[in-house]
Design a protein around this motif. Structure first.
Motif, mmCIF file in Angstrom:
data_model
loop_
_atom_site.group_PDB
_atom_site.id
_atom_site.type_symbol
_atom_site.label_atom_id
_atom_site.label_comp_id
_atom_site.label_asym_id
_atom_site.label_seq_id
_atom_site.Cartn_x
_atom_site.Cartn_y
_atom_site.Cartn_z
ATOM 1 N N GLY A 223 0.795 -1.220 0.000
ATOM 2 C CA GLY A 223 0.000 0.000 0.000
ATOM 3 C C GLY A 223 0.829 1.273 0.000
ATOM 4 O O GLY A 223 0.281 2.370 0.120
ATOM 5 N N ALA A 224 2.144 1.151 -0.158
ATOM 6 C CA ALA A 224 3.017 2.322 -0.120
ATOM 7 C C ALA A 224 2.849 3.187 -1.367
ATOM 8 O O ALA A 224 2.414 2.712 -2.423
ATOM 9 C CB ALA A 224 4.472 1.885 0.002
ATOM 10 N N ASP A 225 3.215 4.461 -1.228
ATOM 11 C CA ASP A 225 3.301 5.361 -2.380
ATOM 12 C C ASP A 225 4.596 5.000 -3.105
ATOM 13 O O ASP A 225 5.683 5.416 -2.711
ATOM 14 C CB ASP A 225 3.320 6.809 -1.885
ATOM 15 N N ILE A 226 4.490 4.205 -4.143
ATOM 16 C CA ILE A 226 5.666 3.596 -4.765
ATOM 17 C C ILE A 226 6.585 4.633 -5.401
ATOM 18 O O ILE A 226 7.816 4.547 -5.283
ATOM 19 C CB ILE A 226 5.242 2.539 -5.811
ATOM 20 N N SER A 369 4.981 2.658 4.013
ATOM 21 C CA SER A 369 3.641 2.107 4.158
ATOM 22 C C SER A 369 2.666 3.221 4.514
ATOM 23 O O SER A 369 3.049 4.226 5.117
ATOM 24 C CB SER A 369 3.630 1.043 5.271
ATOM 25 N N ASN A 370 1.421 3.034 4.159
ATOM 26 C CA ASN A 370 0.358 3.932 4.601
ATOM 27 C C ASN A 370 -0.522 3.258 5.642
ATOM 28 O O ASN A 370 -1.614 3.746 5.954
ATOM 29 C CB ASN A 370 -0.487 4.390 3.405
ATOM 30 N N SER A 371 -0.043 2.143 6.176
ATOM 31 C CA SER A 371 -0.792 1.384 7.164
ATOM 32 C C SER A 371 -0.146 1.528 8.543
ATOM 33 O O SER A 371 1.015 1.157 8.735
ATOM 34 C CB SER A 371 -0.841 -0.098 6.778
ATOM 35 N N ARG A 372 -0.895 2.054 9.498
ATOM 36 C CA ARG A 372 -0.367 2.162 10.861
ATOM 37 C C ARG A 372 -0.141 0.785 11.472
ATOM 38 O O ARG A 372 0.763 0.601 12.280
ATOM 39 C CB ARG A 372 -1.333 2.975 11.730
ATOM 40 N N ARG A 373 -0.938 -0.173 11.097
ATOM 41 C CA ARG A 373 -0.746 -1.531 11.601
ATOM 42 C C ARG A 373 0.587 -2.099 11.121
ATOM 43 O O ARG A 373 1.311 -2.734 11.889
ATOM 44 C CB ARG A 373 -1.900 -2.429 11.143
#
Length: 457
Positions: A223-226, A369-373
């Motif tokens: 989900g990262a900003d590639i 990543s854009n995920s806090r988890r």
């Protein structure tokens, strides 16, 4: 030039005189250092250009500008850091008051590396001065022009009885100087040399700060900003041609975005340095032929998907991306310390964590990543010195963040308050009034146990 024994004796005498202890003295020396750095700024940048082919902007940003920020931050906060700190006292010892007094340790030995030969020696000096210590500096002989300018700067700024420089081949000079007992040693360099420093310090029971290295992983999840990740990874990897202890050593990328990441990293290399990187004035060179030969030996240990060009006469290695790299290969066991970047796919976070565990205790960890988890998973489950989320390298520039390793990547920490603390002895003192003397602690103890339990719970 005075002998090491003469310099050591002069510094011991100067420190014992108490001259370094006052706030006014420490403040004056930090200001003098800043003034002297500004005076020699051009010469410093020229020396770094000569030794490592660093562009003046890169050299200033990473080797000089950081020092100005560190000095300013220290000057702003030094008085507060030096103040004795009142803490609570046990009820059992009422009426008592407790304080922590912060005192200089004494004589310090600072040993610098070749990759950031100016900043990584002067930065800990700022902490040593702020804490009220004397210092002997040993710059790396592998960056001779920078070694020479360090000598000029220190001679211009300080009396050698306070701060001095010793030069020469490290394997000869360091064992000689470490025959003397220092009150703190600060070393930045490789893990094997760090072990030797620790061994030489052990007979004197001298505390040691070790800023080492290791294999710092870079995680890129699905989900990262590639595009942004690629740009920031290549920037961090190519800064100083990868000769950075906190450089992204290898990438673990979710298999679903691996091809996209590689294409974006290729584009970033071209955007930064042009179609032929060897012609770019913004791209540094490898420090010497020995390191060049070591790095080029890694190029056969995977599939080159970008870069791979080399020129030994110019100590040039292009930014290189490798795939199909085995964890059993030397490139995945050694700290690369150059512009070669293995890219390895993973499918789940736990799989990536197991891969990282093959080279435990990295100095840095980078998570895109854009995920806090996802962030929490890697921060909680990987032991590492420090790092960034959606960036690389920049945590080093924040004076409010402690910088240091864990396990194989080092011990101790510095920058800002952490530097002051690292070079400071914390002296705890409890003062008890005499107007009341609680008798429970004195013999005879008959019938006092119950009261003692009440007071000590």
């Amino acid at each position: 030039m005075a002998s090491i024994s003469d310099v050591y004796a002069a510094q011991r005498s100067f420190f014992d005189s108490g001259a370094t202890r006052s706030y006014a003295f420490r403040k004056a020396q930090l200001k003098k250092l800043k003034t002297t750095l500004k005076k020699h700024e051009t010469a410093i940048l020229e020396a770094l250009q000569a030794d490592l082919a660093k562009h003046p902007l890169e050299a200033f940003s990473s080797e000089v500008g950081l020092l100005f920020d560190e000095i300013d931050h220290t000057l702003t906060n030094l008085r507060e850091w030096m103040r004795p700190q009142a803490v609570s006292s046990p009820l059992m010892h009422y009426p008592s008051a407790s304080k922590i007094y912060r005192e200089p340790k004494g004589l310090t030995l600072l040993i610098g590396p070749w990759n950031y030969p100016f900043q990584l020696l002067i930065n800990p000096l700022i902490g040593a001065i702020a804490a009220g210590n004397c210092a002997i500096l040993k710059p790396s002989e592998l960056a001779p022009q920078t070694e020479a300018i360090i000598q000029k700067v220190i001679k211009d700024a300080f009396d050698p009885a306070f701060v001095a420089v010793v030069t020469g081949e490290g394997h000869i000079v360091i064992p000689e100087i470490m025959q003397f007992r220092f009150d703190h040693i600060f070393f930045t360099g490789s893990i094997p040399v760090g072990r030797k420093i620790l061994e030489m310090a052990a007979p004197h029971l001298t505390p040691v700060t070790l800023e080492l290295g290791g294999k710092s992983p870079c995680i890129v999840d699905k989900g990262a900003d590639i595009k942004t990740a690629a740009k920031r990874i290549i920037w961090g990897k190519c800064w100083n041609a990868g000769q950075t202890c906190i450089a992204p050593d290898y990438i673990l990328v979710h298999e679903s975005v691996m091809s996209n990441l590689i294409e974006e990293m290729k584009a970033a290399i071209t955007r930064f340095f042009g179609e032929d990187v060897s012609l770019s004035k913004d791209y540094p060179r490898i420090i010497n032929e020995k390191r060049f030969d070591q790095l080029t030996s890694y190029l056969q240990q995977g599939t080159i998907v970008a870069g791979g060009q080399t020129d030994r006469s110019n100590k040039y290695i292009a930014p290189t991306i490798l795939t199909n790299v085995s964890f059993d290969a030397a490139i995945m066991k050694d700290e690369i310390f150059g512009p070669i970047l293995p890219v390895i796919p993973y499918n789940a976070a736990e799989e990536a964590i197991k891969m990282i565990a093959k080279n435990p205790y990295p100095l840095s960890l980078y998570i895109f990543s854009n995920s806090r988890r996802t962030e929490k998973t890697f921060i909680d489950k990987v032991a590492f010195g420090g790092g960034c989320i959606n960036n690389t390298l920049v945590h080093f520039t924040n004076a409010d963040l402690p910088f240091g390793g864990i396990g194989y990547s080092g011990m101790g920490r510095y920058h800002g308050r952490s530097s002051f603390d690292e070079f400071t002895h914390f002296k705890g003192v409890m003062k008890t009034a005499t107007w009341l003397d609680v008798p429970v602690k004195y013999p005879p103890f008959k019938n006092k146990l119950k009261l003692a339990k009440l007071l000590m719970r």
